[in-house]
Design a protein around this motif. Sequence first.
Motif, short mmCIF file in Angstrom:
data_model
loop_
_atom_site.label_atom_id
_atom_site.label_comp_id
_atom_site.label_asym_id
_atom_site.label_seq_id
_atom_site.Cartn_x
_atom_site.Cartn_y
_atom_site.Cartn_z
N CYS A 1 0.82 -1.21 0.00
CA CYS A 1 0.00 0.00 0.00
C CYS A 1 0.86 1.26 0.00
N MET A 2 1.17 1.72 -1.20
CA MET A 2 1.93 2.95 -1.38
C MET A 2 1.30 3.71 -2.55
N ILE A 3 1.03 4.98 -2.34
CA ILE A 3 0.39 5.79 -3.37
C ILE A 3 1.46 6.56 -4.16
N ASP A 4 1.39 6.46 -5.48
CA ASP A 4 2.29 7.21 -6.35
C ASP A 4 1.87 8.67 -6.30
N PRO A 5 2.77 9.58 -5.92
CA PRO A 5 2.39 10.99 -5.79
C PRO A 5 1.99 11.64 -7.11
N LYS A 6 2.51 11.13 -8.22
CA LYS A 6 2.19 11.72 -9.53
C LYS A 6 0.82 11.29 -10.03
N LYS B 1 -1.46 9.36 -8.26
CA LYS B 1 -2.42 9.16 -7.16
C LYS B 1 -3.00 7.74 -7.15
N LEU B 2 -2.27 6.80 -7.74
CA LEU B 2 -2.69 5.40 -7.76
C LEU B 2 -1.81 4.59 -6.83
N CYS B 3 -2.38 3.56 -6.25
CA CYS B 3 -1.61 2.65 -5.41
C CYS B 3 -0.66 1.85 -6.30
N PHE B 4 0.62 1.79 -5.91
CA PHE B 4 1.60 1.02 -6.66
C PHE B 4 1.25 -0.47 -6.67
N GLY B 5 0.61 -0.96 -5.62
CA GLY B 5 0.30 -2.39 -5.53
C GLY B 5 -0.90 -2.83 -6.33
N CYS B 6 -1.95 -2.02 -6.31
CA CYS B 6 -3.19 -2.47 -6.94
C CYS B 6 -3.76 -1.54 -8.01
N GLY B 7 -3.35 -0.28 -8.00
CA GLY B 7 -3.85 0.66 -9.01
C GLY B 7 -5.09 1.42 -8.63
N ARG B 8 -5.60 1.19 -7.41
CA ARG B 8 -6.78 1.94 -6.99
C ARG B 8 -6.38 3.32 -6.48
N THR B 9 -7.35 4.22 -6.47
CA THR B 9 -7.16 5.55 -5.89
C THR B 9 -7.48 5.48 -4.40
N LEU B 10 -7.06 6.48 -3.65
CA LEU B 10 -7.38 6.51 -2.21
C LEU B 10 -8.89 6.50 -1.96
N PRO B 11 -9.69 7.29 -2.71
CA PRO B 11 -11.14 7.22 -2.48
C PRO B 11 -11.72 5.83 -2.74
N GLU B 12 -11.21 5.14 -3.77
CA GLU B 12 -11.69 3.77 -4.04
C GLU B 12 -11.31 2.84 -2.88
N ILE B 13 -10.08 2.96 -2.42
CA ILE B 13 -9.63 2.11 -1.30
C ILE B 13 -10.48 2.39 -0.06
N ALA C 1 -0.80 4.64 -16.82
CA ALA C 1 -0.05 5.50 -15.90
C ALA C 1 1.45 5.18 -15.93
N GLY C 2 1.82 4.11 -16.63
CA GLY C 2 3.22 3.72 -16.69
C GLY C 2 3.71 3.04 -15.43
N LEU C 3 2.78 2.46 -14.67
CA LEU C 3 3.14 1.78 -13.43
C LEU C 3 3.11 0.27 -13.62
N MET C 4 4.08 -0.38 -13.05
CA MET C 4 4.12 -1.83 -13.06
C MET C 4 3.60 -2.31 -11.71
N PRO C 5 2.59 -3.17 -11.70
CA PRO C 5 2.10 -3.66 -10.41
C PRO C 5 3.20 -4.35 -9.62
N ILE C 6 3.21 -4.12 -8.33
CA ILE C 6 4.16 -4.76 -7.44
C ILE C 6 3.50 -6.03 -6.91
N ALA C 7 4.16 -7.14 -7.10
CA ALA C 7 3.59 -8.41 -6.65
C ALA C 7 3.65 -8.50 -5.14
#
Length: 67
Positions: free
Chosen positions: A11-16, A18-30, A55-61
């Motif tokens: 559970c880490m949010i990308d500051p650019k 605003k998506l979670c690095f692990g799952c891709g959800r936004t904070l409001p969705e979470i 968003a150019g993010l790779m999900p973190i397993a």
Amino acid sequence: MSKETPCVAVCMIDPKTKLCFGCGRTLPEIARWHTMESVDRLAIMALLPARMAEAGLMPIAASPKRI
């Protein structure tokens, strides 16, 4: 984790984006995930791979469980 959650316990949010690095959800969705209807959760989960790719993010397993 439940089949109706994309959470991988990273559970880490990308500051650019605003998506979670692990799952891709936004904070409001979470934040509202546990109150959402199953159909709504599944609809969001279907969008997550494309959202992460756009968003150019790779999900973190998730880390493997230790025995």
